[in-house]
Design a protein around this motif. Structure first.
Motif, PDB file in Angstrom:
ATOM      1  N   VAL A  11       0.845  -1.202   0.000  1.00  0.00           N
ATOM      2  CA  VAL A  11       0.000   0.000   0.000  1.00  0.00           C
ATOM      3  C   VAL A  11       0.874   1.244   0.000  1.00  0.00           C
ATOM      4  O   VAL A  11       0.672   2.165  -0.796  1.00  0.00           O
ATOM      5  CB  VAL A  11      -0.958   0.001   1.221  1.00  0.00           C
ATOM      6  N   ASP A  12       1.861   1.263   0.879  1.00  0.00           N
ATOM      7  CA  ASP A  12       2.751   2.420   0.978  1.00  0.00           C
ATOM      8  C   ASP A  12       3.474   2.670  -0.345  1.00  0.00           C
ATOM      9  O   ASP A  12       3.546   3.813  -0.813  1.00  0.00           O
ATOM     10  CB  ASP A  12       3.758   2.187   2.107  1.00  0.00           C
ATOM     11  N   ALA A  13       3.993   1.619  -0.959  1.00  0.00           N
ATOM     12  CA  ALA A  13       4.714   1.764  -2.227  1.00  0.00           C
ATOM     13  C   ALA A  13       3.807   2.343  -3.308  1.00  0.00           C
ATOM     14  O   ALA A  13       4.213   3.238  -4.059  1.00  0.00           O
ATOM     15  CB  ALA A  13       5.280   0.423  -2.672  1.00  0.00           C
ATOM     16  N   LEU A  14       2.571   1.853  -3.397  1.00  0.00           N
ATOM     17  CA  LEU A  14       1.663   2.354  -4.430  1.00  0.00           C
ATOM     18  C   LEU A  14       1.283   3.815  -4.205  1.00  0.00           C
ATOM     19  O   LEU A  14       1.181   4.588  -5.160  1.00  0.00           O
ATOM     20  CB  LEU A  14       0.431   1.457  -4.531  1.00  0.00           C
ATOM     21  N   PHE A  15       1.101   4.207  -2.943  1.00  0.00           N
ATOM     22  CA  PHE A  15       0.803   5.617  -2.669  1.00  0.00           C
ATOM     23  C   PHE A  15       2.019   6.499  -2.996  1.00  0.00           C
ATOM     24  O   PHE A  15       1.870   7.614  -3.485  1.00  0.00           O
ATOM     25  CB  PHE A  15       0.356   5.833  -1.227  1.00  0.00           C
ATOM     26  N   ILE A  16       3.213   6.003  -2.741  1.00  0.00           N
ATOM     27  CA  ILE A  16       4.418   6.764  -3.085  1.00  0.00           C
ATOM     28  C   ILE A  16       4.508   6.937  -4.600  1.00  0.00           C
ATOM     29  O   ILE A  16       4.846   8.015  -5.094  1.00  0.00           O
ATOM     30  CB  ILE A  16       5.677   6.087  -2.508  1.00  0.00           C
ATOM     31  N   TYR A  17       4.186   5.876  -5.346  1.00  0.00           N
ATOM     32  CA  TYR A  17       4.154   5.996  -6.806  1.00  0.00           C
ATOM     33  C   TYR A  17       3.081   6.991  -7.248  1.00  0.00           C
ATOM     34  O   TYR A  17       3.296   7.768  -8.172  1.00  0.00           O
ATOM     35  CB  TYR A  17       3.911   4.644  -7.471  1.00  0.00           C
ATOM     36  N   GLN A  18       1.915   6.979  -6.597  1.00  0.00           N
ATOM     37  CA  GLN A  18       0.865   7.943  -6.952  1.00  0.00           C
ATOM     38  C   GLN A  18       1.357   9.370  -6.776  1.00  0.00           C
ATOM     39  O   GLN A  18       1.017  10.247  -7.561  1.00  0.00           O
ATOM     40  CB  GLN A  18      -0.392   7.729  -6.086  1.00  0.00           C
ATOM     41  N   ASP A  19       2.126   9.595  -5.732  1.00  0.00           N
ATOM     42  CA  ASP A  19       2.652  10.943  -5.448  1.00  0.00           C
ATOM     43  C   ASP A  19       3.881  11.269  -6.296  1.00  0.00           C
ATOM     44  O   ASP A  19       4.436  12.361  -6.154  1.00  0.00           O
ATOM     45  CB  ASP A  19       3.018  11.065  -3.966  1.00  0.00           C
TER      46      ASP A  19
END
Length: 130
Positions: free
Chosen positions: A58-66
């Motif tokens: 989850v954290d990795a995907l949110f970092i990619y979103q940002d």
């Protein structure tokens, strides 16, 4: 009238998990196009995502979103390889928060498989000597 309403609401309630499951399966197929069958990568430049802890994914995907992490362009390696190259930032940008949580939960349930790597015993011995 109450009986009809009950049946309609019951049908909707029972159908929603099936729809959600189908959506997650479709999203996973897209992910598997780069990350390998069931999220197990066969390539050294693409990580395995099967077995990742849910919060890490989850954290990795949110970092990619940002776009707070480098997003190298990559070709699809399997499935429909005619799709244009993409980046994890572009993929993550199209995911809702619910999609991200569902994907992370689904991949967390899969077993982690170590990458197969070439091993040169002579090179390892030389490194150990250093």
């Amino acid at each position: 009238m109450k009986r009809k309403l009950f049946f309609v609401l019951s049908a909707l309630t029972l159908g929603i998990p099936a729809l959600a499951s189908a959506d997650v399966d479709a999203l996973m197929q897209d992910c598997n196009g780069c990350h390998g069958d069931n999220g197990v990568s066969q390539w050294s430049d693409v990580p395995t995502i099967a077995g990742l802890a849910e919060f890490v994914h989850v954290d990795a995907l949110f970092i990619y979103q940002d776009e707070a992490r480098p997003c190298k362009e990559s070709e699809y390696r399997q499935g429909d390889t005619s799709r244009p190259a993409t980046t994890m930032c572009a993929i993550a940008a199209d995911l809702s928060e619910d999609d991200i949580e569902a994907l992370a939960a689904a991949y967390a349930e899969l077993p982690y498989v170590k990458a197969k790597q070439e091993f040169d015993a002579d090179l390892a011995a030389a490194g150990k000597a250093l």
